[in-house]
Design an enzyme around this catalytic site. Structure first.
Site, PDB file in Angstrom:
ATOM      1  N   THR A 243       1.041  -1.153  -0.112  1.00 34.41           N
ATOM      2  CA  THR A 243      -0.242   0.145   0.203  1.00 34.41           C
ATOM      3  C   THR A 243       0.960   1.356  -0.198  1.00 34.41           C
ATOM      4  OG1 THR A 243      -0.180   0.035   2.540  1.00 34.41           O
ATOM      5  CG2 THR A 243      -2.411  -1.233   1.222  1.00 34.41           C
TER       6      THR A 243
ATOM      7  N   ASN B  40       0.757   5.140   1.428  1.00 38.53           N
ATOM      8  CA  ASN B  40      -0.235   5.485   2.561  1.00 38.53           C
ATOM      9  C   ASN B  40       0.219   7.703   2.497  1.00 38.53           C
ATOM     10  OD1 ASN B  40       0.307   3.130   3.237  1.00 38.53           O
ATOM     11  ND2 ASN B  40       2.225   2.588   4.693  1.00 38.53           N
TER      12      ASN B  40
ATOM     13  N   GLU C  32      -4.992   4.078   3.160  1.00 33.58           N
ATOM     14  CA  GLU C  32      -3.746   3.245   2.777  1.00 33.58           C
ATOM     15  C   GLU C  32      -4.390   2.842   0.843  1.00 33.58           C
ATOM     16  OE1 GLU C  32      -1.991   0.630   6.760  1.00 33.58           O
ATOM     17  OE2 GLU C  32      -4.589   1.038   6.019  1.00 33.58           O
TER      18      GLU C  32
END
Length: 323
Positions: free
Chosen positions: A154, A156, A219
């Site tokens: 992910t 972020n 995320e």
């Protein structure tokens, strides 16, 4: 009195955390408005409340055995008690807009007689947002959970990067489109930037008990993003653009990693299907906020500069009109 999902579940809900995945999946198989939907003062609110009682894939039935024509005469006779007509072919889509509901069966919607009126709605997994959100910021180093523990890397973006703008955004899973800006700049002279389908969790990661996010974080998992491929750069430390167009579910607390991985896998699949098959979502892949140059071009499209990043929250219809 308000009826909540805990009331619907009864003994089945005892001991379940209302924020847990198990509680979210449970609920009523169907909510039926039989011969009463015209008496409801706020039909949209009634549907929203009914959605809160349903389990995954649950249904809402709106019906009148004596038909729309009979109900219309009741409305004309006593509009105080019967303030609304049963939704017709034109009104029903407006009533359902931005709700996670789809029509699976209908009859008698445009009838003026007394043939039965029936609409069956099914709860869907993705719903268009009333207000879409654009975010641009530098990708921060995460906690190593996405790729190392879960298999879903992910990018972020912390809430602090947007001067608290995320505080009013409900936690949950969203879907839309993403651009890694360095790739956009490198490709600008030759071809449009690559726009990735994306699913994002906005929240605190409650499943990681004792290790929750210290602040609300976006995320974002970029589908089909492989930084080892030619001309594909690692997104860490680079500007990222996100256009959040749809919502899938609230943020949930899962019982453990296997359940969490299964949940994320389902979220990614559902987002991919919706982004490919829903015409509005597919069209927003080409929005100029994703494809234009950085700086003044984004500001001209309404992006507000905040803490070094950029932010815009506006009606989805505005974004559609800018295509």
């Amino acid at each position: 009195a308000d009826l909540g999902k805990a009331d619907v579940l009864g003994e089945r809900g005892v001991g379940l955390d209302p924020k847990s995945a198990a509680f979210y999946r449970e609920g009523a198989a169907a909510v039926v408005f039989n011969a009463v939907f015209g008496n409801v003062f706020d039909q949209r609110l009634a549907l929203e409340r009914a959605l809160g009682l349903l389990r995954e894939g649950g249904q809402i039935v709106i019906s009148h055995p004596l038909g729309r024509g009979f109900q219309q005469r009741l409305h004309e006779r006593d509009p105080a008690r019967v303030p609304h007509l049963m939704p017709d072919e034109a009104e029903l889509p407006r009533l359902l807009r931005h709700l996670p509901l789809e029509v699976t069966y209908s009859e008698g919607l445009d009838g003026g007689g007394e043939e039965p009126y029936i609409v069956v709605l099914r709860r869907t997994k993705v719903a268009l947002l009333e207000e879409a959100m654009f975010l641009r910021g530098e990708v921060a180093t995460g906690f190593g959970r996405g790729s190392k523990k879960l298999g879903f890397p992910t990018a972020n973006l912390p809430s602090s990067a947007f001067a608290g703008r995320l505080a009013e955004v409900p936690t949950g899973v969203y879907s839309g489109w993403a651009v890694v800006e360095a790739e956009a700049e490198a490709a600008a002279a030759a071809k449009p930037p690559r726009v990735y389908p994306m699913v994002a969790n906005i929240g605190f990661s409650p499943t990681f008990e004792g290790e929750e996010n210290p602040e609300k974080i976006v995320e974002a998992h970029l589908m089909d993003y492989h930084p080892g491929d030619k001309d594909v750069l690692d997104f860490y430390g680079r500007p990222l653009r996100l256009l959040l167009c749809a919502r899938q579910r609230p943020e949930l607390k899962f019982a453990g990693f296997p359940e969490l991985v299964a949940g994320i896998t389902a979220d990614v699949h559902d987002a991919g299907v919706a982004l490919a098959e829903l015409p509005t979502l597919a069209a927003l892949r080409g929005h100029p906020m994703l494809t234009c140059a950085a700086g003044e071009a984004l500001a001209a499209l309404g992006a507000e500069g905040v803490n070094g990043g950029q932010w815009r929250r506006a009606p989805l219809d505005d974004y559609i009109g800018e295509l």
